[in-house]
Scaffold this motif. Sequence first.
Motif, short mmCIF file in Angstrom:
data_model
loop_
_atom_site.label_atom_id
_atom_site.label_comp_id
_atom_site.label_asym_id
_atom_site.label_seq_id
_atom_site.Cartn_x
_atom_site.Cartn_y
_atom_site.Cartn_z
N ARG A 1 6.39 10.26 1.53
CA ARG A 1 5.90 11.20 2.54
C ARG A 1 4.73 12.01 1.99
N LEU A 2 4.79 12.37 0.72
CA LEU A 2 3.69 13.11 0.09
C LEU A 2 2.40 12.29 0.14
N VAL A 3 2.49 11.01 -0.23
CA VAL A 3 1.32 10.14 -0.20
C VAL A 3 0.78 10.04 1.22
N ASP A 4 1.69 9.87 2.18
CA ASP A 4 1.28 9.72 3.57
C ASP A 4 0.65 11.00 4.12
N THR A 5 1.10 12.14 3.64
CA THR A 5 0.57 13.42 4.11
C THR A 5 -0.82 13.69 3.54
N LEU A 6 -1.04 13.29 2.29
CA LEU A 6 -2.27 13.69 1.59
C LEU A 6 -3.42 12.69 1.73
N LEU A 7 -3.09 11.42 1.98
CA LEU A 7 -4.18 10.43 2.08
C LEU A 7 -4.60 10.23 3.53
N PRO A 8 -5.86 9.80 3.74
CA PRO A 8 -6.35 9.60 5.11
C PRO A 8 -5.52 8.55 5.85
N ALA A 9 -5.34 8.77 7.15
CA ALA A 9 -4.52 7.85 7.96
C ALA A 9 -5.14 6.45 7.99
N ARG B 1 -6.53 4.71 5.71
CA ARG B 1 -6.67 4.03 4.42
C ARG B 1 -6.00 2.64 4.44
N ASN B 2 -6.31 1.87 3.40
CA ASN B 2 -5.58 0.64 3.13
C ASN B 2 -4.23 1.02 2.51
N ARG B 3 -3.16 0.82 3.25
CA ARG B 3 -1.83 1.26 2.79
C ARG B 3 -1.21 0.35 1.75
N GLU B 4 -1.87 -0.76 1.47
CA GLU B 4 -1.30 -1.69 0.49
C GLU B 4 -1.17 -1.07 -0.89
N ALA B 5 -2.04 -0.08 -1.17
CA ALA B 5 -2.01 0.53 -2.51
C ALA B 5 -0.95 1.63 -2.63
N ASP B 6 -0.32 2.03 -1.52
CA ASP B 6 0.63 3.15 -1.56
C ASP B 6 1.74 2.94 -2.60
N ALA B 7 2.31 1.74 -2.61
CA ALA B 7 3.42 1.46 -3.54
C ALA B 7 2.94 1.61 -4.98
N GLU B 8 1.71 1.18 -5.23
CA GLU B 8 1.16 1.29 -6.59
C GLU B 8 0.94 2.75 -6.98
N ILE B 9 0.53 3.57 -6.00
CA ILE B 9 0.33 5.00 -6.28
C ILE B 9 1.67 5.64 -6.66
#
Lengths: 237, 237
Positions: free
Chosen positions: A61-69, A71-79
């Motif tokens: 939820r933190l990543v989703d709140t702070l990054l632009p809507a 974005r390429n979400r494929e990198a979220d898991a890596e973050i």
Amino acid sequence: MITQSHALSRGRRWGVLFDVDGTLVDSSYIHTLAWWQAFRQHQHDVPMAAIHRCVGMGGARLVDTLLPAGRNREADAEILTSHAAVFAQSWPSLRPFDGAKELLAQCHAGGLAIALASSARRQDLAANRRALGADSFIHAATSADDAKASKPAPDILVAALEAVGVLTADSVYVGDAVWDMQAAAALGIPAIGVTCGGTSAAELRDAGAAEVYEGPRDILDNLQASAIGRLLAPADA
Amino acid sequence: MITQSHALSRGRRWGVLFDVDGTLVDSSYIHTLAWWQAFRQHQHDVPMAAIHRCVGMGGARLVDTLLPAGRNREADAEILTSHAAVFAQSWPSLRPFDGAKELLAQCHAGGLAIALASSARRQDLAANRRALGADSFIHAATSADDAKASKPAPDILVAALEAVGVLTADSVYVGDAVWDMQAAAALGIPAIGVTCGGTSAAELRDAGAAEVYEGPRDILDNLQASAIGRLLAPADA
């Protein structure tokens, strides 16, 4: 995983839920830097103060709140993995706040059920518990694995209350983040805010804190007059 | 060292003083962790939120404020050196806030004198200036070497004003810390607070901020209506 180390009586039980990061352990700033580094490693430039205010949410939820809507979400898991890897480097440095262990001990001695209600990763929660050294006073603990929705959703708090067999009306929640106050408010649980995580008293009150203290030592010094003190000697006990 | 890269006219001049750490460059949290590590290396356990609220003071004053009065002061110089060494590791990672360079450029284009008024170490200030990449818009800059007393004493601001030949009545100060607001108040300079350093709007207002913005981009978006905007088009110009 919810761990339950003490059998609880079947009668009515009062209890305190504690957030961990920034409330009992001085880790909010370490998390802030770890998220900042994880974002930078994936070409996202997020101001640290914005990250700081989101620490205490679950990671996704933190990543989703702070990054632009967009974005390429494929990198979220890596973050998320990068943050975990950077934060883990600080496990040996984690320090409890002054009075944290004594506060848990005194609540325990007063007959209250004690649950850690955290959205932290299971491994990070274990590191926090090692730093605290107060396992004998803790009846149950949640981690990110125990609820689908992380704070400010109240699911983690519901899971923690169920684990210790305490009703919302018989509990108090202690946390340092705006999300902690919101999660408690969603359930009607009185929330004690602490400023030791770096969020100011005004921000905590605006988010619904019933009382604000500097940290565990300050709660301990004012225990009888606090919302916890009222649980220690409930009028109808 | 005060550097003066532009000749200023002998006539009346309006100017803006900018704090740097936490105001133009996203370094407050990095400083917080660096001080925490320096304290830990010398057996002092200082909560990070307490350190964070002191970042912006000069280093010696920060140490003196956070450590017990009865300590062995012989280690103080080593703590300062340790902080400097840890912080220097982050020089290549320093990032300006969104809009910081554009804000300086726009003030410069509007004819205002621009001075950096920082209590930072000279080397750290140089690293911040490299991160900012805005030297052509900066007329003068102070560092810890330029005043005996660091913030909240106003000496740094006095030095910066003198360097650009601007009177207190013709200036505005922009900072992110309670100490910045107090230093400006001591001279009667209107202070603009920014929350991007992690100090809340309420804390900045309590310390005397006349206006509060989220950061450089937010000031830029509201420039005409801000205290800087009033300098850009002074009534008697």
